[in-house]
Write a protein that holds these residues in place. Structure first.
Motif, PDB file in Angstrom:
ATOM      1  N   VAL A 235      -1.957  -0.401  -4.617  1.00  0.00           N
ATOM      2  CA  VAL A 235      -1.166  -0.579  -3.399  1.00  0.00           C
ATOM      3  C   VAL A 235       0.109  -1.381  -3.677  1.00  0.00           C
ATOM      4  N   ALA A 236       0.024  -2.302  -4.629  1.00  0.00           N
ATOM      5  CA  ALA A 236       1.171  -3.153  -4.935  1.00  0.00           C
ATOM      6  C   ALA A 236       2.144  -2.526  -5.924  1.00  0.00           C
ATOM      7  N   ASP A 237       1.775  -1.407  -6.517  1.00  0.00           N
ATOM      8  CA  ASP A 237       2.611  -0.818  -7.557  1.00  0.00           C
ATOM      9  C   ASP A 237       3.903  -0.244  -6.970  1.00  0.00           C
ATOM     10  N   PRO A 238       5.051  -0.501  -7.606  1.00  0.00           N
ATOM     11  CA  PRO A 238       6.335   0.016  -7.099  1.00  0.00           C
ATOM     12  C   PRO A 238       6.384   1.533  -7.003  1.00  0.00           C
ATOM     13  N   VAL A 239       5.704   2.213  -7.914  1.00  0.00           N
ATOM     14  CA  VAL A 239       5.699   3.682  -7.867  1.00  0.00           C
ATOM     15  C   VAL A 239       5.018   4.167  -6.597  1.00  0.00           C
ATOM     16  N   TRP A 240       3.886   3.544  -6.237  1.00  0.00           N
ATOM     17  CA  TRP A 240       3.186   3.934  -5.008  1.00  0.00           C
ATOM     18  C   TRP A 240       4.012   3.595  -3.776  1.00  0.00           C
ATOM     19  N   LYS A 241       4.630   2.432  -3.769  1.00  0.00           N
ATOM     20  CA  LYS A 241       5.444   2.036  -2.620  1.00  0.00           C
ATOM     21  C   LYS A 241       6.582   3.024  -2.383  1.00  0.00           C
ATOM     22  N   LYS A 242       7.178   3.484  -3.463  1.00  0.00           N
ATOM     23  CA  LYS A 242       8.258   4.465  -3.345  1.00  0.00           C
ATOM     24  C   LYS A 242       7.719   5.807  -2.875  1.00  0.00           C
ATOM     25  N   LEU A 243       6.553   6.182  -3.404  1.00  0.00           N
ATOM     26  CA  LEU A 243       5.963   7.476  -3.067  1.00  0.00           C
ATOM     27  C   LEU A 243       5.527   7.530  -1.611  1.00  0.00           C
ATOM     28  N   ILE A 244       4.871   6.472  -1.141  1.00  0.00           N
ATOM     29  CA  ILE A 244       4.350   6.477   0.225  1.00  0.00           C
ATOM     30  C   ILE A 244       5.477   6.402   1.251  1.00  0.00           C
ATOM     31  N   ALA A 245       6.654   5.907   0.816  1.00  0.00           N
ATOM     32  CA  ALA A 245       7.795   5.819   1.726  1.00  0.00           C
ATOM     33  C   ALA A 245       8.662   7.069   1.711  1.00  0.00           C
ATOM     34  N   ASP A 246       8.375   7.989   0.816  1.00  0.00           N
ATOM     35  CA  ASP A 246       9.168   9.211   0.694  1.00  0.00           C
ATOM     36  C   ASP A 246       8.994  10.069   1.955  1.00  0.00           C
TER      37      ASP A 246
END
Length: 269
Positions: A235-246
């Motif tokens: 959940v804290a990973d920058p890749v996931w944060k970017k993906l979930i906000a896409d």
């Protein structure tokens, strides 16, 4: 039979995200790995006696028979807290090379005399003393970016403490569902799970089941504390944060089911 296979094949096309065909060079042609199929059987049991009978059947009859057919890495799992549940369950994961192998399985088992003898108590159970309440059967096809299952290795902790997490993601429509599948594949969720050592067993689209359209996947951990830490890191990973906000990946999951499982002592996985 041909009509049934055609229908399943069409479902497979609907449930796999469209991917551009690889560009072949003049010297070589790239061939994508063939995607596996899986069947998940969920045995619903009313008491410990039924659980014991199904355990015996799986361990001494079904799994050895499947091994004789060249089917390996059969996973048998029980939900955490199964002993105190009102309805007990046993999950059986069977990897398959093709739809033909899936459809031919009952006939092949029926010709295996050793299987028929070893599974006699289960197979010949009387109507008033069945070994289970019901069986749910789910048919799946592996995602293109993880076309084959993986037996988890390197899990720390005792086998009895290991946790397998089975997730089902339902989509509000077929289109949104296909978008979530794309998110795992072209979107990069699978590489993220890999980088964070989630020890995924499989990712797959459901071709036939009770909660379609949906996908299912299984990850594994040394224990529950390890599972909690892995998801915090995810959940804290920058890749996931970017993906979930896409914007292109919004609203593609309408319901999630999570089951925590322990492997049976005789499970291949």
């Amino acid at each position: 039979m041909k009509k049934t296979l055609t229908a399943i094949a069409l479902l497979a096309m609907l449930h796999i995200s469209a991917r551009p065909a690889p560009v072949a060079s003049k010297a070589t042609t790239s061939v994508a790995p063939k995607q596996e199929f899986y069947t998940i059987r969920v045995y619903q049991l009313k008491d410990a006696q039924q659980e014991t009978r199904v355990d015996k059947y799986l361990e001494t009859a079904l799994i050895p028979a499947l091994h004789r057919q060249g089917i390996a890495d059969i996973g048998v799992f029980k939900p955490v807290g199964n002993d105190t549940a009102a309805v007990r369950r046993i999950y059986v994961l069977i990897p398959l090379k093709s739809l033909d192998q899936y459809t031919n399985l009952p006939a092949t088992l029926a010709k295996d005399s050793r299987y028929l003898a070893d599974g006699s108590d289960y197979l010949n159970a009387p109507y008033d003393s069945p070994p289970y309440v019901r069986i749910e059967s789910i048919l799946l096809q592996a995602f293109p970016d993880m076309p084959h299952h993986t037996a988890p290795g390197g899990l720390k902790g005792a086998p009895a403490e290991r946790v397998y997490e089975l997730r089902s993601y339902e989509g509000p429509t077929e289109k949104y569902f296909a978008n979530k599948v794309q998110m795992f594949n072209a979107g990069g969720e699978i590489p993220l799970f890999l980088r964070l050592d989630f020890h995924a067993v499989f990712y797959a689209s459901v071709l036939s089941g009770a909660h379609m359209p949906n996908l299912m996947y299984m990850t594994s951990f040394g224990n529950m504390a390890s599972r909690e830490q892995h998801w915090k890191d995810f959940v804290a990973d920058p890749v996931w944060k970017k993906l979930i906000a896409d914007p292109q990946y919004q609203h593609n999951v309408s319901h999630i089911d999570i089951v925590f499982l322990h492997p049976a002592s005789y499970s291949d996985l």
